[in-house]
Write an enzyme that holds these catalytic residues in place. Structure first.
Site, PDB file in Angstrom:
ATOM      1  CB  CYS A  93       1.572  -3.599   5.318  1.00  0.00           C
ATOM      2  SG  CYS A  93      -0.055  -4.274   5.720  1.00  0.00           S
ATOM      3  CG  HIS A 119      -0.313   0.014   2.533  1.00  0.00           C
ATOM      4  ND1 HIS A 119       0.211   1.145   3.107  1.00  0.00           N
ATOM      5  CD2 HIS A 119      -0.115  -0.979   3.435  1.00  0.00           C
ATOM      6  CE1 HIS A 119       0.696   0.859   4.304  1.00  0.00           C
ATOM      7  NE2 HIS A 119       0.524  -0.436   4.531  1.00  0.00           N
TER       8      HIS A 119
END
Length: 185
Positions: free
Chosen positions: A160, A144
């Site tokens: 992440c 992301h």
């Protein structure tokens, strides 16, 4: 003249409330202003000798780089932020969803560690998922964007893979649902 235009556009951006990124004009304005920011780890086309097929995403957590394999001995290399100690992982996943300006709901595990976090944040420039998100299988992990570009090249996340908003938009436009993602240590 150009300086006056830039100052005018910057003034408009600074006067806009955080939720302004819900509309296309404000998102376009943010992307325009992003052109003038300097990127710490620039995106580059590099030689690629790996064994993965074109269209594969390969992430080296030790190098803190993401490679999008182009084929013909080339890949695009991006700087990324990765999981901090105790939160790094490796393996193979598939991109199962793609979202522009995604909403964020911290997972239960993260809320347990950080009860001060909001339970929900709408998509926008202040959202920790940034401009785009690629969801990896049924895992809690994503590739992301980030509203903290200074964290790119560091081990700071809860697992992440973070990219600058500029880079995640570029990758998002290249990747399809079903893309293979290989995470190496």
């Amino acid at each position: 003249m150009l300086r006056a235009i830039i100052l005018f556009v910057a003034a408009l951006a600074l006067s806009a409330p955080a939720y302004a990124y819900d509309n296309a004009v404000s998102r376009g304005l943010a992307d325009f202003l992003n052109i003038f920011s300097e990127q710490a780890i620039p995106r580059q086309i590099v030689p690629w000798r790996g064994q993965y097929a074109p269209g594969t995403i390969v992430i080296s957590t030790s190098q803190r780089r993401l490679f999008y394999v182009l084929g013909n001995g080339q890949a695009i290399r991006y700087g990324v932020g990765v999981g901090r100690q105790g939160f790094s992982w490796s393996g193979t996943k598939i991109v199962t969803r793609k979202r522009e300006w995604p909403d964020w709901r911290p997972p239960a595990q993260m809320l347990k560690r950080r009860p001060d976090l909001p339970r929900y944040m709408p998509g926008g420039i202040d959202n920790p998922l940034g401009a785009r998100a690629l969801y990896l299988g049924s895992s809690l992990y994503r590739i992301h964007g980030s509203n903290e570009p200074n964290t790119i090249g560091a081990a700071v996340s809860s697992g992440c893979i973070r990219m600058t908003n500029r880079d995640v938009v570029d990758l998002y436009d290249r990747v399809r649902t079903g893309t293979k993602v290989v995470v190496l240590r």
